[in-house]
Design a protein around this motif. Structure first.
Motif, PDB file in Angstrom:
ATOM      1  N   ASN A   1      28.081 -43.839 -14.782  1.00 56.43           N
ATOM      2  CA  ASN A   1      27.099 -42.873 -15.317  1.00 56.43           C
ATOM      3  C   ASN A   1      26.919 -43.003 -16.825  1.00 56.43           C
ATOM      4  O   ASN A   1      26.572 -42.049 -17.504  1.00 56.43           O
ATOM      5  N   GLN A   2      27.157 -44.207 -17.370  1.00 59.60           N
ATOM      6  CA  GLN A   2      27.073 -44.398 -18.822  1.00 59.60           C
ATOM      7  C   GLN A   2      26.003 -45.450 -19.116  1.00 59.60           C
ATOM      8  O   GLN A   2      26.284 -46.538 -19.608  1.00 59.60           O
ATOM      9  N   ALA A   3      24.758 -45.104 -18.830  1.00 64.89           N
ATOM     10  CA  ALA A   3      23.655 -46.046 -19.042  1.00 64.89           C
ATOM     11  C   ALA A   3      23.510 -46.409 -20.509  1.00 64.89           C
ATOM     12  O   ALA A   3      23.198 -47.550 -20.856  1.00 64.89           O
ATOM     13  N   LYS A   4      23.720 -45.413 -21.376  1.00 67.01           N
ATOM     14  CA  LYS A   4      23.594 -45.616 -22.822  1.00 67.01           C
ATOM     15  C   LYS A   4      24.764 -44.902 -23.488  1.00 67.01           C
ATOM     16  O   LYS A   4      25.762 -44.616 -22.837  1.00 67.01           O
ATOM     17  N   ILE A   5      24.656 -44.595 -24.767  1.00 69.84           N
ATOM     18  CA  ILE A   5      25.709 -43.825 -25.408  1.00 69.84           C
ATOM     19  C   ILE A   5      25.681 -42.391 -24.889  1.00 69.84           C
ATOM     20  O   ILE A   5      24.643 -41.896 -24.435  1.00 69.84           O
ATOM     21  N   SER A   6      26.816 -41.727 -24.963  1.00 70.35           N
ATOM     22  CA  SER A   6      26.948 -40.410 -24.350  1.00 70.35           C
ATOM     23  C   SER A   6      26.045 -39.374 -25.003  1.00 70.35           C
ATOM     24  O   SER A   6      25.674 -38.380 -24.369  1.00 70.35           O
TER      25      SER A   6
ATOM     26  N   LYS B   1      16.954 -30.853 -24.263  1.00 67.37           N
ATOM     27  CA  LYS B   1      15.880 -30.334 -23.417  1.00 67.37           C
ATOM     28  C   LYS B   1      15.000 -31.463 -22.903  1.00 67.37           C
ATOM     29  O   LYS B   1      14.644 -31.511 -21.710  1.00 67.37           O
ATOM     30  N   LEU B   2      14.638 -32.399 -23.791  1.00 64.92           N
ATOM     31  CA  LEU B   2      13.802 -33.520 -23.373  1.00 64.92           C
ATOM     32  C   LEU B   2      14.578 -34.478 -22.474  1.00 64.92           C
ATOM     33  O   LEU B   2      14.020 -35.053 -21.537  1.00 64.92           O
ATOM     34  N   ALA B   3      15.863 -34.639 -22.762  1.00 66.19           N
ATOM     35  CA  ALA B   3      16.688 -35.565 -21.984  1.00 66.19           C
ATOM     36  C   ALA B   3      17.046 -34.996 -20.617  1.00 66.19           C
ATOM     37  O   ALA B   3      17.286 -35.749 -19.672  1.00 66.19           O
ATOM     38  N   GLY B   4      17.125 -33.671 -20.515  1.00 67.52           N
ATOM     39  CA  GLY B   4      17.457 -33.045 -19.236  1.00 67.52           C
ATOM     40  C   GLY B   4      18.948 -32.916 -18.983  1.00 67.52           C
ATOM     41  O   GLY B   4      19.362 -32.690 -17.853  1.00 67.52           O
ATOM     42  N   ARG B   5      19.770 -33.061 -20.030  1.00 70.65           N
ATOM     43  CA  ARG B   5      21.214 -32.911 -19.847  1.00 70.65           C
ATOM     44  C   ARG B   5      21.628 -31.484 -20.191  1.00 70.65           C
ATOM     45  O   ARG B   5      20.891 -30.755 -20.863  1.00 70.65           O
ATOM     46  N   PRO B   6      22.814 -31.055 -19.774  1.00 70.10           N
ATOM     47  CA  PRO B   6      23.292 -29.710 -20.124  1.00 70.10           C
ATOM     48  C   PRO B   6      23.404 -29.525 -21.635  1.00 70.10           C
ATOM     49  O   PRO B   6      23.661 -30.475 -22.380  1.00 70.10           O
ATOM     50  N   ASP B   7      23.203 -28.303 -22.058  1.00 70.32           N
ATOM     51  CA  ASP B   7      23.301 -27.941 -23.473  1.00 70.32           C
ATOM     52  C   ASP B   7      24.239 -26.751 -23.569  1.00 70.32           C
ATOM     53  O   ASP B   7      24.037 -25.739 -22.893  1.00 70.32           O
TER      54      ASP B   7
ATOM     55  N   GLY C   1      23.447 -42.437 -12.782  1.00 74.01           N
ATOM     56  CA  GLY C   1      23.712 -43.631 -13.569  1.00 74.01           C
ATOM     57  C   GLY C   1      23.617 -43.410 -15.059  1.00 74.01           C
ATOM     58  O   GLY C   1      24.005 -44.276 -15.845  1.00 74.01           O
ATOM     59  N   ALA C   2      23.112 -42.231 -15.466  1.00 75.15           N
ATOM     60  CA  ALA C   2      22.871 -41.997 -16.893  1.00 75.15           C
ATOM     61  C   ALA C   2      23.364 -40.631 -17.366  1.00 75.15           C
ATOM     62  O   ALA C   2      23.046 -40.222 -18.475  1.00 75.15           O
ATOM     63  N   THR C   3      24.151 -39.925 -16.561  1.00 77.73           N
ATOM     64  CA  THR C   3      24.530 -38.553 -16.905  1.00 77.73           C
ATOM     65  C   THR C   3      25.612 -38.462 -17.973  1.00 77.73           C
ATOM     66  O   THR C   3      25.863 -37.381 -18.503  1.00 77.73           O
TER      67      THR C   3
END
Length: 790
Positions: free
Chosen positions: A136-141, A612-618, A149-151
């Motif tokens: 789940n590390q498609a890019k930097i955290s 918000k744009l990325a869709g990850r938890p804040d 795959g990207a969370t």
């Protein structure tokens, strides 16, 4: 009923007889020798109930202990940061790496070892043996999304090599950069399940983000923040090396029969390039000839050493990189200085790493220690752009002054010191990635993914100073360690069935130098730069340059094809000559992409820093208000309410005694960008530090009254929906305005990579030069501080 009781009585009687027999006890003891290491934690043996009344008459069973397999070596994995293939002496570089080179002379140098092209993905792949999208590390955290795959969240069915070794009898420790934990989980609230201590490391000493200020780092010891010592000679590279040596000595003194695993991952030579002047002075004048001459020199030396085939061509450099001869004298002077500092940083890093290796030798453990020294987690970084940067944060906030030549020349003498946060020009990145074209971030070219690696294990690897040219990838390290330790891949870890390791052990190369490569297919992808290696061929497309924005949509990308078995440097594109091979490899890439959760492709960058744009938890969950209390500090930017690009206010309830108070009420960021509500000689002040370039100060005119008072800072943002605009900061004491200032510009994207926010202290570097870190500690009393967005 009578028959049931009779059966039960006879069953119990038979069990007692069986339990009492010596054969039963011996059988139970023998179970210890039949350890099932495929399910972790390892289950202890079953012992029958003891029926002997008196302990004097009974034989105690042995205490069950998990021990490593007999002959299992110590394991040390060293991973440098942002150093490409042409960055070590052993691979032809002009850069100083004597300890890497010494290890290469006593071990094996791999010249076809690959990474993922970026920090976090390489690190997760390294310690798990799985592809970075499987982790789940498609890019930097920091830019995780909600796509599979990207969370940024390591799945429970992907155990690390540290966890596997720890549960098989190893002591485990990690030092330096841990860039693998989801950013919203790095706070006192946790969860801590993906922190180093909970993914297999008994001991952790390092930082949790992508980079840190080497002079004033944001360091954690296990789960706790630690303050940087007040020592003018302090440097984190030296500190982490010392801490790792102390731990190994302690571990060996107490449990010499127990093997250790050390993951030693400096933040060097990632920006900021921070290094003592004594190291910089040694490099003076070494880079005055410029990157074209030095790139050619590295290339020629690589051929001379046999690290690349004699017929290799030097691949062309990117069109955006100017010829050194076309630069002005001022540019040449500045860029040569940037390279001197980079070389000095690498020199220090290799020296401190050498101390660690020497400590192992001094303990008499070097022969029985399997060492992987990986010179970079991707290619050399070109993220300094065409000019380099005085303060790397100016790049993330699109501030052109940070890359202005005349401005940067003012910092020529102190470049690399505590007053700078520097990066170097991309021309040097290309040079130190010789013989390839591209750099970090470009997963579709070996310049972004090929790194020199040395493997040493004197007890097992008898060959010395030899080159291994089998094709391998960072996911191959973990299965190699398992094979060396005599351990199977676990099927179940902590109750969770594991997905199979996706890497291939490299151990076959130790005794068979000419054995064919066993890693025959591997996909690559980063920000849409993508490619695939298959059995001596490589197809890929450069979708976006490290210093630019995407120019095409994914369907419009132009693919290249290289026969890398014969073309080491990827110098000759064969796409037009072999369209049928290219088409098959493109299909193969799509198959691997679906298999490993690579899709959808995502080339967004700056947008993904916005949760918000990325869709990850804040962590703030869209909240408008945050209330903090004295002692709450060390809050990284993702843990703190976002005051950028908006109006907001800070309301602090404080108490003053007979003596005027001094220090910080609330601060965020530091020397290279941030703000602070603070008090000097009893007088409240608000300082906004714009990227270390300009300070705006609102100051009161009188001291805070004795006893309780309310201090408020109100910031009225002028920009509306437009980011990075200015505003007016006004100070109030007990409802009365006491001072204001106009702030021309604000930082719209990020204050810092690792500088924190805190109540009552400015923990790392200081926002204002009116106080130092010790002097930032508030001398009055802070009851609470509330930040409210408007």
């Amino acid at each position: 009923m009578k028959n049931t009781r009779s059966i039960l009585f006879h069953t119990v009687l038979m069990a007692i007889c069986l339990i009492s027999s010596p054969l039963a006890t011996q059988s139970a003891f023998a179970q210890q020798a039949q350890v099932d290491r495929t399910e972790l934690p390892i289950k202890g043996p079953w012992y029958p109930p003891i029926t002997t009344l008196d302990a004097r008459d009974a034989t105690a069973p042995p205490v069950f202990e998990v021990k490593a397999p007999k002959g299992a070596p110590n394991v040390v994995v060293i991973l440098l940061d942002d150093l490409g293939f042409g960055g070590t002496g052993a691979t032809g570089s002009v850069l100083p790496t004597p300890h890497f080179d010494k290890l290469a002379k006593n071990g094996l140098l791999y010249n076809q070892f690959h990474t993922t092209a970026l920090c976090s993905p390489t690190r997760q792949a390294l310690i798990t043996g799985r592809n970075h999208h499987s982790c789940n590390q498609a890019k930097i955290s920091e830019v995780a999304t909600s796509f599979p795959g990207a969370t940024g969240m390591l799945p429970n069915d992907v155990a690390t090599i540290a966890e596997t070794l720890r549960q098989n009898g190893y002591s485990t420790a990690a030092y330096g950069k841990h860039h693998e934990t989801a950013v919203w989980e790095i706070s006192p609230s946790g969860p801590f399940t993906r922190w180093p201590n909970f993914v297999g490391f008994d001991e952790f000493y390092g930082f949790m983000g992508g980079e840190t200020n080497q002079w004033s780092p944001a360091v954690y010891h296990n789960l706790n923040r630690v303050e940087t010592p007040e020592d003018p000679d302090y440097h984190f590279m030296n500190d982490m090396a010392t801490k790792s040596i102390e731990w190994m000595r302690f571990q060996q003194a107490l449990t010499p029969e127990k093997p250790f695993f050390v993951y030693f991952a400096p933040g060097a030579v990632h920006a900021p390039h921070h290094v003592p002047k004594s190291y910089i002075d040694k490099q003076k004048g070494h880079f005055d000839e410029g990157w074209d001459v030095i790139r050619q020199r590295i290339f020629e030396q690589q051929k001379k050493l046999g690290v690349i085939p004699a017929g290799t061509k030097l691949a062309k450099k990117p069109d955006d990189i100017k010829d050194w001869a076309d630069l002005s004298a001022k540019e040449q002077k500045l860029y040569a200085r940037q390279a001197e500092v980079f070389a000095a940083f690498l020199d220090m890093t290799d020296h401190e790493t050498g101390r660690v290796i020497q400590a192992i030798e001094d303990m008499g453990e070097l022969d029985n220690t399997l060492i992987f020294y990986i010179a970079g987690d991707n290619g050399t970084s070109a993220e300094g752009g065409m000019t380099g940067l005085y303060n790397e944060m100016t790049y993330f906030n699109a501030e052109p002054q940070g890359s202005d030549i005349d401005f940067m020349m003012k910092h020529y003498d102190d470049w690399g010191g505590p007053s700078t946060y520097p990066h170097m020009s991309a021309g040097w990145a290309v040079a130190f990635d010789s013989p390839f074209t591209w750099t970090k971030q470009v997963a579709s070219n070996y310049g972004g993914t090929r790194n020199a690696m040395v493997v040493s294990w004197p007890d097992r690897i008898k060959a010395k100073g030899e080159i291994r040219n089998q094709w391998h990838h960072v996911i191959d390290v973990a299965p190699t360690i398992l094979e060396a330790a005599g351990l199977p891949q676990p099927r179940i870890v902590n109750g969770v069935p594991q997905r199979p390791i996706e890497g291939t052990s490299m151990a076959y190369t130790w005794e068979y130098p000419n054995a064919p490569s066993q890693h025959t297919i591997q996909y690559f992808e980063m920000f849409g730069n993508r490619g695939i290696y298959f059995d001596g061929w490589f197809a890929g497309t450069v979708h976006v340059k490290p210093w630019a924005k995407p120019e095409t949509r994914f369907t419009e990308d132009t693919w290249e094809l290289y026969h890398v078995e014969e073309d080491f440097s990827m110098s000759t594109d064969l796409a037009k000559q072999h369209p049928e091979i290219l088409a098959k490899l493109q299909q193969a890439f799509l198959g691997e992409a679906v298999k490993y959760n690579v899709l959808p492709l995502d080339d967004r960058r700056e947008e993904l820093f916005n949760p918000k744009l990325a869709g990850r938890p804040d962590l703030m969950f869209g909240r408008k208000t945050l209330t903090l209390y004295e002692g709450m500090d060390g809050l990284l930017e993702n843990d703190f309410i976002n005051v950028k690009n908006t109006s907001f206010e800070i309301v602090a309830e404080v108490e003053s005694g007979d003596k005027p108070a001094n220090g910080v009420i609330l601060a965020q960021g530091g020397r290279f960008g941030g703000w602070a509500l603070h008090v000097k000689d009893g007088i409240p002040r608000y300082t906004y530090n714009y990227l270390g370039l300009e300070h705006s100060v609102a100051a009161g005119t009188a001291k805070l009254p004795t006893g309780k008072s309310t201090v408020k800072m109100d910031f009225a943002y002028d920009g509306g929906q437009k980011p990075g605009q200015g505003g007016t900061a006004t100070l109030f004491v007990n409802g009365k305005a006491v001072g204001s200032t106009k702030i021309p510009k604000t930082e719209f994207a990020v204050f810092s990579a690792d500088e924190s926010a805190g109540v009552g202290i400015d923990m790392e570097t200081t926002v204002s030069e009116e106080y130092d870190r010790v002097g930032s500690k508030y001398t009055g009393k802070i009851n609470k501080v509330t930040v409210t967005l408007k």
